[in-house]
Design a protein around this motif. Structure first.
Motif, PDB file in Angstrom:
ATOM      1  N   LEU A   8       0.862  -1.185   0.000  1.00 41.26           N
ATOM      2  CA  LEU A   8       0.000   0.000   0.000  1.00 41.26           C
ATOM      3  C   LEU A   8       0.897   1.232   0.000  1.00 41.26           C
ATOM      4  O   LEU A   8       2.059   1.160   0.391  1.00 41.26           O
ATOM      5  N   PRO A   9       0.353   2.381  -0.409  1.00 38.72           N
ATOM      6  CA  PRO A   9       1.201   3.589  -0.466  1.00 38.72           C
ATOM      7  C   PRO A   9       1.533   4.148   0.912  1.00 38.72           C
ATOM      8  O   PRO A   9       0.988   3.701   1.923  1.00 38.72           O
ATOM      9  N   LEU A  10       2.395   5.157   0.923  1.00 37.72           N
ATOM     10  CA  LEU A  10       2.652   5.894   2.165  1.00 37.72           C
ATOM     11  C   LEU A  10       1.358   6.588   2.596  1.00 37.72           C
ATOM     12  O   LEU A  10       0.942   6.506   3.741  1.00 37.72           O
ATOM     13  N   PHE A  11       0.708   7.249   1.622  1.00 43.14           N
ATOM     14  CA  PHE A  11      -0.597   7.848   1.929  1.00 43.14           C
ATOM     15  C   PHE A  11      -1.398   8.089   0.652  1.00 43.14           C
ATOM     16  O   PHE A  11      -0.831   8.162  -0.444  1.00 43.14           O
ATOM     17  N   LYS A  73      -5.823   9.450   3.744  1.00 41.20           N
ATOM     18  CA  LYS A  73      -5.469   8.333   4.627  1.00 41.20           C
ATOM     19  C   LYS A  73      -3.973   8.085   4.614  1.00 41.20           C
ATOM     20  O   LYS A  73      -3.393   7.829   3.555  1.00 41.20           O
ATOM     21  N   PHE A  74      -3.365   8.184   5.783  1.00 40.15           N
ATOM     22  CA  PHE A  74      -1.949   7.843   5.933  1.00 40.15           C
ATOM     23  C   PHE A  74      -1.883   6.328   6.126  1.00 40.15           C
ATOM     24  O   PHE A  74      -2.438   5.797   7.087  1.00 40.15           O
ATOM     25  N   CYS A  75      -1.253   5.615   5.195  1.00 45.38           N
ATOM     26  CA  CYS A  75      -1.250   4.141   5.216  1.00 45.38           C
ATOM     27  C   CYS A  75       0.048   3.552   5.733  1.00 45.38           C
ATOM     28  O   CYS A  75       0.066   2.401   6.178  1.00 45.38           O
ATOM     29  N   ASP A  76       1.127   4.319   5.626  1.00 45.37           N
ATOM     30  CA  ASP A  76       2.439   3.842   6.063  1.00 45.37           C
ATOM     31  C   ASP A  76       2.742   2.476   5.438  1.00 45.37           C
ATOM     32  O   ASP A  76       3.179   1.549   6.126  1.00 45.37           O
ATOM     33  N   GLN A 214      -7.453  23.033  -7.885  1.00 47.47           N
ATOM     34  CA  GLN A 214      -7.604  21.791  -8.649  1.00 47.47           C
ATOM     35  C   GLN A 214      -6.630  20.763  -8.121  1.00 47.47           C
ATOM     36  O   GLN A 214      -5.440  21.071  -7.900  1.00 47.47           O
ATOM     37  N   ALA A 215      -7.118  19.560  -7.892  1.00 45.45           N
ATOM     38  CA  ALA A 215      -6.275  18.521  -7.316  1.00 45.45           C
ATOM     39  C   ALA A 215      -6.669  17.152  -7.848  1.00 45.45           C
ATOM     40  O   ALA A 215      -7.820  16.927  -8.227  1.00 45.45           O
ATOM     41  N   CYS A 216      -5.692  16.267  -7.867  1.00 51.59           N
ATOM     42  CA  CYS A 216      -5.911  14.903  -8.348  1.00 51.59           C
ATOM     43  C   CYS A 216      -5.897  13.949  -7.156  1.00 51.59           C
ATOM     44  O   CYS A 216      -4.989  14.010  -6.321  1.00 51.59           O
ATOM     45  N   PHE A 217      -6.921  13.097  -7.054  1.00 48.78           N
ATOM     46  CA  PHE A 217      -6.939  12.103  -5.976  1.00 48.78           C
ATOM     47  C   PHE A 217      -6.032  10.945  -6.380  1.00 48.78           C
ATOM     48  O   PHE A 217      -6.270  10.288  -7.397  1.00 48.78           O
ATOM     49  N   SER A 218      -5.000  10.725  -5.596  1.00 43.70           N
ATOM     50  CA  SER A 218      -4.007   9.720  -5.956  1.00 43.70           C
ATOM     51  C   SER A 218      -3.282   9.268  -4.681  1.00 43.70           C
ATOM     52  O   SER A 218      -3.803   9.454  -3.574  1.00 43.70           O
ATOM     53  N   SER A 219      -2.102   8.710  -4.850  1.00 42.80           N
ATOM     54  CA  SER A 219      -1.363   8.263  -3.671  1.00 42.80           C
ATOM     55  C   SER A 219       0.127   8.471  -3.898  1.00 42.80           C
ATOM     56  O   SER A 219       0.569   8.655  -5.034  1.00 42.80           O
ATOM     57  N   LEU A 220       0.866   8.441  -2.802  1.00 47.26           N
ATOM     58  CA  LEU A 220       2.317   8.603  -2.892  1.00 47.26           C
ATOM     59  C   LEU A 220       2.991   7.375  -2.282  1.00 47.26           C
ATOM     60  O   LEU A 220       2.638   6.960  -1.181  1.00 47.26           O
TER      61      LEU A 220
END
Ligand code: A2P
Length: 222
Positions: A8-11, A73-76, A214-220
């Protein structure tokens, strides 16, 4: 193997598009530049910093961090509680990669962080984790009674040694005071909006015109 099955992503969050990042950074810089010259700010400087300084250069005081975003959501990488459940939500899957307009309704400054409050729409709240405010309760007890989405923010900078996650707690503290009926001490009508002081070095600028970002819903993955 699909990436989502390996880690899973960092967040997850909304990532501001480049043009609007510049605009928000400039607005924030202008605010900090003005704030530290105000007599009211100087008067409350001992609440702001424990060091016996006569002046503070707020632009130096806060260090900017990476790409501007509003964490959902912070997923760590899966280690955070509820990370998998969040990633599996149908709204998260359906809206991943979609564009949104975030409404930035206020800027706030504390001795620890500077951030922008994000006022989420009903649609945007479908991506907001149910436990985001409750997670803050050990640090901000009143967060238990604040509406979902109250913690939504963009971290614009942190003081040395302060972690980004502090920004959401600082916002919740201010909103909790408002909910208790403390409107803050109205300090000044600025070009950007009205500035209020909430004690202990906490300042809130309610924007006259919310900034639409304007923003894109995504993950890092980081
Ligand atoms: P924020 O959303 O307040 O800016 P880091 O760089 O420390 O790993 O954090 C990456 C992002 O995830 C930051 O945007 C940060 O704070 C957010 N974040 C870090 N830890 C948490 C946490 N425990 N709960 C919620 N968000 C977090």
């Amino acid at each position: 193997v699909p990436l989502e099955e390996t880690s899973l992503p960092l967040f997850f969050g909304w990532f501001l598009l480049p043009g609007i990042q510049d605009k928000v950074r400039c607005t924030s810089m202008d605010f900090l530049k003005t704030l530290d010259t105000l007599e009211a700010f100087k008067k409350h400087l001992p609440d702001f910093t424990v060091e016996a300084e006569k002046e503070v250069d707020l632009e130096q005081y806060f260090q900017a961090n990476g790409a501007l975003h509003c964490t959902t959501k912070f997923c760590d990488y899966g280690k955070a509680e509820g990370a998998k459940e969040y990633a599996d939500k149908s709204a998260v899957k359906e809206l991943y990669g979609s564009a949104f307009e975030l409404s930035l309704s206020a800027l706030f400054v504390t001795p620890r962080t500077v951030g922008a409050r994000v006022s989420l729409s009903e649609d945007q709240l479908t991506l907001w984790p149910a436990d985001a405010e409750k997670e803050a309760v050990p640090l901000v007890p009143a967060a238990a009674t604040l509406p979902a989405g109250s913690r939504a923010h963009i971290t614009l900078g942190c003081a040395e040694g302060v972690e980004a996650k502090q920004t959401g707690f600082d916002l919740l503290e201010i909103l909790a005071l408002q909910q208790e009926g403390q409107e803050g001490e109205l300090v000044e009508e600025m070009e950007l909006g009205s500035l209020a002081y909430y004690g202990k070095g906490r300042w809130l600028l309610s924007l006259r015109e919310p900034v639409s970002a304007q923003a894109c819903f995504s993950s890092l993955y980081g």
